[in-house]
Design a protein around this motif. Sequence first.
Motif, PDB file in Angstrom:
ATOM      1  N   ARG A  40       0.824  -1.059  -0.191  1.00 22.84           N
ATOM      2  CA  ARG A  40      -0.028   0.134  -0.071  1.00 22.84           C
ATOM      3  C   ARG A  40       0.940   1.159  -0.220  1.00 22.84           C
ATOM      4  NH1 ARG A  40      -5.380  -0.223   1.922  1.00 22.84           N
ATOM      5  NH2 ARG A  40      -6.260  -1.850   0.679  1.00 22.84           N
ATOM      6  N   ARG A  41       1.821   1.324   0.690  1.00 17.70           N
ATOM      7  CA  ARG A  41       2.860   2.308   0.767  1.00 17.70           C
ATOM      8  C   ARG A  41       3.536   2.735  -0.614  1.00 17.70           C
ATOM      9  NH1 ARG A  41       4.699   4.725   5.425  1.00 17.70           N
ATOM     10  NH2 ARG A  41       6.693   4.881   4.266  1.00 17.70           N
ATOM     11  N   LEU A  42       3.990   1.638  -1.241  1.00 20.21           N
ATOM     12  CA  LEU A  42       4.599   1.791  -2.417  1.00 20.21           C
ATOM     13  C   LEU A  42       3.555   2.178  -3.504  1.00 20.21           C
ATOM     14  CD1 LEU A  42       7.247   1.139  -3.904  1.00 20.21           C
ATOM     15  CD2 LEU A  42       6.666  -1.119  -4.354  1.00 20.21           C
ATOM     16  N   SER A  43       2.434   1.536  -3.629  1.00 14.34           N
ATOM     17  CA  SER A  43       1.355   2.017  -4.151  1.00 14.34           C
ATOM     18  C   SER A  43       1.001   3.358  -4.119  1.00 14.34           C
ATOM     19  CB  SER A  43       0.052   1.302  -4.147  1.00 14.34           C
ATOM     20  OG  SER A  43      -0.689   1.934  -5.016  1.00 14.34           O
ATOM     21  N   GLN A  76     -15.599   5.295   1.094  1.00 17.72           N
ATOM     22  CA  GLN A  76     -14.318   5.101   0.228  1.00 17.72           C
ATOM     23  C   GLN A  76     -13.253   4.818   0.831  1.00 17.72           C
ATOM     24  OE1 GLN A  76     -14.320   5.154  -3.421  1.00 17.72           O
ATOM     25  NE2 GLN A  76     -15.612   6.721  -4.152  1.00 17.72           N
ATOM     26  N   VAL A  77     -12.896   5.875   1.815  1.00 17.81           N
ATOM     27  CA  VAL A  77     -11.564   5.426   2.463  1.00 17.81           C
ATOM     28  C   VAL A  77     -11.546   4.387   3.487  1.00 17.81           C
ATOM     29  CG1 VAL A  77      -9.973   6.762   4.028  1.00 17.81           C
ATOM     30  CG2 VAL A  77     -11.090   8.050   2.390  1.00 17.81           C
ATOM     31  N   ALA A  78     -12.428   4.465   4.070  1.00 17.69           N
ATOM     32  CA  ALA A  78     -12.855   3.165   5.114  1.00 17.69           C
ATOM     33  C   ALA A  78     -12.679   1.697   4.144  1.00 17.69           C
ATOM     34  CB  ALA A  78     -14.163   3.261   5.922  1.00 17.69           C
ATOM     35  N   VAL A 109      -8.792  14.103  -2.859  1.00 14.69           N
ATOM     36  CA  VAL A 109      -8.937  13.835  -1.363  1.00 14.69           C
ATOM     37  C   VAL A 109      -8.925  12.473  -0.734  1.00 14.69           C
ATOM     38  CG1 VAL A 109     -10.561  14.310   0.771  1.00 14.69           C
ATOM     39  CG2 VAL A 109     -10.066  16.280  -1.469  1.00 14.69           C
ATOM     40  N   ILE A 110      -9.391  11.564  -1.407  1.00 14.79           N
ATOM     41  CA  ILE A 110      -9.370  10.199  -1.151  1.00 14.79           C
ATOM     42  C   ILE A 110      -7.874   9.720  -1.143  1.00 14.79           C
ATOM     43  CG2 ILE A 110      -9.928   7.695  -1.879  1.00 14.79           C
ATOM     44  CD1 ILE A 110     -12.646   8.702  -2.711  1.00 14.79           C
ATOM     45  N   GLY A 111      -7.047  10.260  -1.967  1.00 14.16           N
ATOM     46  CA  GLY A 111      -5.751   9.989  -2.015  1.00 14.16           C
ATOM     47  C   GLY A 111      -4.949  10.409  -0.916  1.00 14.16           C
ATOM     48  N   VAL A 112      -5.602  11.672  -0.567  1.00 10.97           N
ATOM     49  CA  VAL A 112      -4.730  12.231   0.622  1.00 10.97           C
ATOM     50  C   VAL A 112      -4.813  11.485   1.994  1.00 10.97           C
ATOM     51  CG1 VAL A 112      -4.733  14.210   2.117  1.00 10.97           C
ATOM     52  CG2 VAL A 112      -4.522  14.539  -0.190  1.00 10.97           C
ATOM     53  N   LEU A 113      -6.441  11.115   2.091  1.00 14.68           N
ATOM     54  CA  LEU A 113      -6.712  10.601   3.244  1.00 14.68           C
ATOM     55  C   LEU A 113      -6.220   9.144   3.544  1.00 14.68           C
ATOM     56  CD1 LEU A 113     -10.579  11.915   3.716  1.00 14.68           C
ATOM     57  CD2 LEU A 113      -8.467  12.547   4.879  1.00 14.68           C
ATOM     58  N   ALA A 114      -6.233   8.490   2.348  1.00 16.77           N
ATOM     59  CA  ALA A 114      -6.093   7.169   2.350  1.00 16.77           C
ATOM     60  C   ALA A 114      -4.514   6.852   2.744  1.00 16.77           C
ATOM     61  CB  ALA A 114      -6.274   6.338   0.946  1.00 16.77           C
TER      62      ALA A 114
END
Length: 213
Positions: A40-43, A76-78, A109-114
């Motif tokens: 996940r971190r790499l992605s 979406q984030v959850a 914003v989803i990218g930032v919160l994820a």
Amino acid sequence: MKNSISVLGGTLENLLDHGKVPEQGDPAYPQMAHMLYQTRRLSDNLMQLLALYKEVGKPTYPFEPNTVPVRELVQQVAGQARVLLESKQIALELEFPADLLWTFDEDLVIGVLAHAVNNAVRYTRDRIRLTIVERDGLLELSVADNGMGFPPSMLEAGALVGQGVNFLTNSSGLGLFFASEVARMHKRRQVAGAIRLENGGPLGGGRFVLTLP
């Protein structure tokens, strides 16, 4: 490369989600959960680099704000974090006004919160809280954890976003820089979005805050 990482992450999620791996007491289980976390971190980092390469934050970037129910953003984030958090036995607490609508670029914003949730996985003991509130005419979105708080290098990176890589602390500040660019793109009546990092949040640990006008 992005597709390969997505396939790897999806495979790990399916294995962890459908009981095709050893039970949680088996040493292999946390190892696979950690592999999913690192994937996940790499992605995340790759997506942030691609967005920055395409000049996110610049007028040429396809910025697409729409009025969105806040509850859909939270779902979406959850949903993206569910398998990872369950595999690491971390509780995700959600606090948000169910009927609130706000205008923002949902994908960004989803990218930032994820990314903030993934980062909290690194520091939390066992709880993460995603909170969204309307405060003083701004939308405040925060991710808090019950860990030991951000190390000084992270707080420093938050205060010095965009000032380069710190080779002494091994901190690139990429995630914070991406978040700050996304925040800055959101403007209304000469007020722009912003980010900040804090320690001693509602769960006693670190807290990432994104505010949008």
